[in-house]
Design a protein around this motif. Structure first.
Motif, PDB file in Angstrom:
ATOM      1  N   GLU A  34      29.894  67.509  56.369  1.00  0.00           N
ATOM      2  CA  GLU A  34      30.091  67.576  54.925  1.00  0.00           C
ATOM      3  C   GLU A  34      31.330  66.810  54.488  1.00  0.00           C
ATOM      4  OE1 GLU A  34      29.997  71.452  53.247  1.00  0.00           O
ATOM      5  OE2 GLU A  34      28.197  72.071  54.345  1.00  0.00           O
ATOM      6  N   GLU A  35      32.393  66.912  55.266  1.00  0.00           N
ATOM      7  CA  GLU A  35      33.639  66.223  54.903  1.00  0.00           C
ATOM      8  C   GLU A  35      33.423  64.727  54.778  1.00  0.00           C
ATOM      9  OE1 GLU A  35      33.254  68.262  57.391  1.00  0.00           O
ATOM     10  OE2 GLU A  35      34.465  70.036  56.898  1.00  0.00           O
ATOM     11  N   LEU A  36      32.640  64.163  55.693  1.00  0.00           N
ATOM     12  CA  LEU A  36      32.369  62.724  55.662  1.00  0.00           C
ATOM     13  C   LEU A  36      31.568  62.349  54.422  1.00  0.00           C
ATOM     14  CD1 LEU A  36      32.544  59.978  57.045  1.00  0.00           C
ATOM     15  CD2 LEU A  36      30.465  60.580  58.343  1.00  0.00           C
ATOM     16  N   ILE A  37      30.628  63.200  54.044  1.00  0.00           N
ATOM     17  CA  ILE A  37      29.826  62.930  52.855  1.00  0.00           C
ATOM     18  C   ILE A  37      30.698  62.943  51.607  1.00  0.00           C
ATOM     19  CG2 ILE A  37      27.978  63.817  51.376  1.00  0.00           C
ATOM     20  CD1 ILE A  37      26.583  64.834  53.880  1.00  0.00           C
ATOM     21  N   TYR A  38      31.562  63.944  51.488  1.00  0.00           N
ATOM     22  CA  TYR A  38      32.439  64.036  50.323  1.00  0.00           C
ATOM     23  C   TYR A  38      33.381  62.834  50.233  1.00  0.00           C
ATOM     24  CZ  TYR A  38      30.980  68.853  49.403  1.00  0.00           C
ATOM     25  OH  TYR A  38      30.257  69.969  49.083  1.00  0.00           O
ATOM     26  N   ILE A  39      33.980  62.479  51.353  1.00  0.00           N
ATOM     27  CA  ILE A  39      34.927  61.354  51.358  1.00  0.00           C
ATOM     28  C   ILE A  39      34.217  60.047  51.033  1.00  0.00           C
ATOM     29  CG2 ILE A  39      36.450  59.969  52.814  1.00  0.00           C
ATOM     30  CD1 ILE A  39      37.149  62.554  54.311  1.00  0.00           C
ATOM     31  N   THR A  40      33.060  59.831  51.641  1.00  0.00           N
ATOM     32  CA  THR A  40      32.314  58.591  51.397  1.00  0.00           C
ATOM     33  C   THR A  40      31.893  58.476  49.933  1.00  0.00           C
ATOM     34  OG1 THR A  40      31.461  58.656  53.677  1.00  0.00           O
ATOM     35  CG2 THR A  40      30.310  57.247  52.099  1.00  0.00           C
ATOM     36  N   CYS A  41      31.388  59.570  49.382  1.00  0.00           N
ATOM     37  CA  CYS A  41      30.958  59.549  47.976  1.00  0.00           C
ATOM     38  C   CYS A  41      32.137  59.289  47.039  1.00  0.00           C
ATOM     39  CB  CYS A  41      30.287  60.867  47.612  1.00  0.00           C
ATOM     40  SG  CYS A  41      28.638  61.070  48.319  1.00  0.00           S
ATOM     41  N   ALA A  42      33.287  59.897  47.346  1.00  0.00           N
ATOM     42  CA  ALA A  42      34.470  59.696  46.507  1.00  0.00           C
ATOM     43  C   ALA A  42      34.916  58.242  46.527  1.00  0.00           C
ATOM     44  CB  ALA A  42      35.598  60.608  46.974  1.00  0.00           C
ATOM     45  N   VAL A  43      34.905  57.637  47.714  1.00  0.00           N
ATOM     46  CA  VAL A  43      35.321  56.231  47.835  1.00  0.00           C
ATOM     47  C   VAL A  43      34.339  55.318  47.102  1.00  0.00           C
ATOM     48  CG1 VAL A  43      35.639  54.324  49.459  1.00  0.00           C
ATOM     49  CG2 VAL A  43      36.566  56.586  49.995  1.00  0.00           C
ATOM     50  N   ILE A  44      33.043  55.555  47.298  1.00  0.00           N
ATOM     51  CA  ILE A  44      32.031  54.716  46.652  1.00  0.00           C
ATOM     52  C   ILE A  44      32.104  54.858  45.129  1.00  0.00           C
ATOM     53  CG2 ILE A  44      29.548  54.400  46.311  1.00  0.00           C
ATOM     54  CD1 ILE A  44      29.155  55.161  49.240  1.00  0.00           C
ATOM     55  N   GLY A  45      32.212  56.094  44.647  1.00  0.00           N
ATOM     56  CA  GLY A  45      32.279  56.317  43.201  1.00  0.00           C
ATOM     57  C   GLY A  45      33.494  55.675  42.571  1.00  0.00           C
ATOM     58  N   ALA A  46      34.665  55.846  43.220  1.00  0.00           N
ATOM     59  CA  ALA A  46      35.893  55.244  42.691  1.00  0.00           C
ATOM     60  C   ALA A  46      35.820  53.720  42.721  1.00  0.00           C
ATOM     61  CB  ALA A  46      37.094  55.731  43.485  1.00  0.00           C
ATOM     62  N   ILE A  79      33.055  51.790  42.550  1.00  0.00           N
ATOM     63  CA  ILE A  79      32.144  51.311  41.510  1.00  0.00           C
ATOM     64  C   ILE A  79      32.804  51.379  40.134  1.00  0.00           C
ATOM     65  CG2 ILE A  79      29.963  51.766  40.318  1.00  0.00           C
ATOM     66  CD1 ILE A  79      28.840  52.740  42.985  1.00  0.00           C
ATOM     67  N   CYS A  80      33.478  52.501  39.866  1.00  0.00           N
ATOM     68  CA  CYS A  80      34.173  52.628  38.577  1.00  0.00           C
ATOM     69  C   CYS A  80      35.262  51.568  38.440  1.00  0.00           C
ATOM     70  CB  CYS A  80      34.788  54.024  38.451  1.00  0.00           C
ATOM     71  SG  CYS A  80      33.581  55.355  38.237  1.00  0.00           S
ATOM     72  N   GLY A  81      35.985  51.314  39.518  1.00  0.00           N
ATOM     73  CA  GLY A  81      37.035  50.290  39.490  1.00  0.00           C
ATOM     74  C   GLY A  81      36.481  48.903  39.234  1.00  0.00           C
ATOM     75  N   ILE A  82      35.353  48.586  39.847  1.00  0.00           N
ATOM     76  CA  ILE A  82      34.726  47.275  39.646  1.00  0.00           C
ATOM     77  C   ILE A  82      34.277  47.116  38.196  1.00  0.00           C
ATOM     78  CG2 ILE A  82      32.727  45.858  40.236  1.00  0.00           C
ATOM     79  CD1 ILE A  82      32.927  46.977  43.084  1.00  0.00           C
ATOM     80  N   ILE A  83      33.654  48.183  37.655  1.00  0.00           N
ATOM     81  CA  ILE A  83      33.206  48.127  36.256  1.00  0.00           C
ATOM     82  C   ILE A  83      34.389  47.905  35.322  1.00  0.00           C
ATOM     83  CG2 ILE A  83      32.178  49.462  34.375  1.00  0.00           C
ATOM     84  CD1 ILE A  83      30.408  50.824  36.477  1.00  0.00           C
ATOM     85  N   THR A 136      29.105  57.126  30.817  1.00  0.00           N
ATOM     86  CA  THR A 136      28.574  56.665  32.097  1.00  0.00           C
ATOM     87  C   THR A 136      29.632  56.709  33.195  1.00  0.00           C
ATOM     88  OG1 THR A 136      27.032  55.190  30.939  1.00  0.00           O
ATOM     89  CG2 THR A 136      27.442  54.745  33.265  1.00  0.00           C
ATOM     90  N   LEU A 137      30.825  56.179  32.902  1.00  0.00           N
ATOM     91  CA  LEU A 137      31.894  56.170  33.899  1.00  0.00           C
ATOM     92  C   LEU A 137      32.334  57.589  34.258  1.00  0.00           C
ATOM     93  CD1 LEU A 137      34.062  53.191  32.577  1.00  0.00           C
ATOM     94  CD2 LEU A 137      32.860  53.284  34.769  1.00  0.00           C
ATOM     95  N   SER A 138      32.385  58.458  33.263  1.00  0.00           N
ATOM     96  CA  SER A 138      32.805  59.837  33.520  1.00  0.00           C
ATOM     97  C   SER A 138      31.809  60.556  34.416  1.00  0.00           C
ATOM     98  CB  SER A 138      32.964  60.596  32.197  1.00  0.00           C
ATOM     99  OG  SER A 138      33.931  59.981  31.374  1.00  0.00           O
ATOM    100  N   ILE A 139      30.519  60.393  34.115  1.00  0.00           N
ATOM    101  CA  ILE A 139      29.492  61.028  34.943  1.00  0.00           C
ATOM    102  C   ILE A 139      29.539  60.485  36.363  1.00  0.00           C
ATOM    103  CG2 ILE A 139      26.998  61.178  35.308  1.00  0.00           C
ATOM    104  CD1 ILE A 139      26.662  61.397  32.294  1.00  0.00           C
ATOM    105  N   PHE A 143      32.079  59.082  37.956  1.00  0.00           N
ATOM    106  CA  PHE A 143      33.307  59.477  38.630  1.00  0.00           C
ATOM    107  C   PHE A 143      33.276  60.951  39.024  1.00  0.00           C
ATOM    108  CE2 PHE A 143      37.941  60.407  38.728  1.00  0.00           C
ATOM    109  CZ  PHE A 143      38.298  59.480  39.699  1.00  0.00           C
ATOM    110  N   LEU A 144      32.831  61.809  38.109  1.00  0.00           N
ATOM    111  CA  LEU A 144      32.763  63.235  38.403  1.00  0.00           C
ATOM    112  C   LEU A 144      31.659  63.550  39.404  1.00  0.00           C
ATOM    113  CD1 LEU A 144      33.277  64.617  34.784  1.00  0.00           C
ATOM    114  CD2 LEU A 144      34.881  64.833  36.688  1.00  0.00           C
TER     115      LEU A 144
END
Length: 203
Positions: free
Chosen positions: A66-78, A80-84, A124-127, A129-130
């Motif tokens: 689970e820890e790996l899933i949470y960390i990976t999702c956080a990195v990917i989400g951040a 994508i938001c940063g690129i946008i 969109t960005l808020s959804i 990111f959260l």
């Protein structure tokens, strides 16, 4: 500014009600977006009534920690938001950076118009990111979306003077604040304080 008592108040009341429902919808979107990872209150919604909706990704990948899933999702989400944010034009980037409350207060103070695309981008960005586990409050984005909606109602009705747009922004901010924090008296107090600023209405 001379506010006439005989002006119809029904459209303003209807707009305020719509703003309240809009904020409620934003918060529901944030809650349901957390069902992917079982966060943002998704599993505590309505007394665990929708508990099975949560942890979608965790249940789909039982062999992955689970820890790996949470960390990976956080990195990917951040990321994508940063690129946008990086590719946005300056006028849009300025509107969607940070939480959204500051931009709403600027709109209240100056009547600066918040376009529809800003509200869509903010939501969109808020959804995104959260949903990925990012740490951010849901109130600021909801307030900005609500403020933008109130100003849009006036803008597309031909009411585009900065003073009037400022009034509508104040309405949107007050409704967004009251609905986001479940504090109607605080929203009313903000509106009364803002409308009593003499520098805004004196010619």
């Amino acid at each position: 500014m001379n506010l006439q008592a005989d002006k119809p108040k029904a459209p303003i009341a209807i707009l305020a009600v719509f703003c309240g429902f809009l904020v409620s919808g934003c918060h529901k979107a944030y809650v349901y977006s957390g069902c992917l990872l079982g966060i943002n209150g998704c599993n505590s919604l309505n007394g665990y009534k929708y508990e099975k909706m949560g942890y979608i990704l965790i249940k789909a990948l039982p062999e992955v920690p689970e820890e790996l899933i949470y960390i990976t999702c956080a990195v990917i989400g951040a990321t994508i938001c940063g690129i946008i944010l990086a590719v946005l034009p300056e006028h849009l980037h300025r509107q969607v950076i940070s939480g959204g409350t500051t931009q709403s207060l600027v709109a209240v103070a100056t009547g600066e118009y918040i376009p529809l695309q800003v509200a869509v981008l903010r939501l969109t960005l808020s959804i995104l990111f959260l949903m990925s586990g990012g740490s951010m409050g849901a109130e600021g984005p909801s307030i900005q979306v609500c403020t933008s909606f109130a100003m849009l109602a006036g803008w597309y009705s031909g009411i585009r003077a900065s003073v009037t747009q400022s009034l509508l922004a104040s309405l949107g901010f007050s409704c967004g604040f009251a609905a986001s924090f479940n504090a109607p008296l605080a929203g009313i107090t903000f509106a009364m304080e803002d409308l009593n600023e003499p520098w805004k209405w004196d010619p």
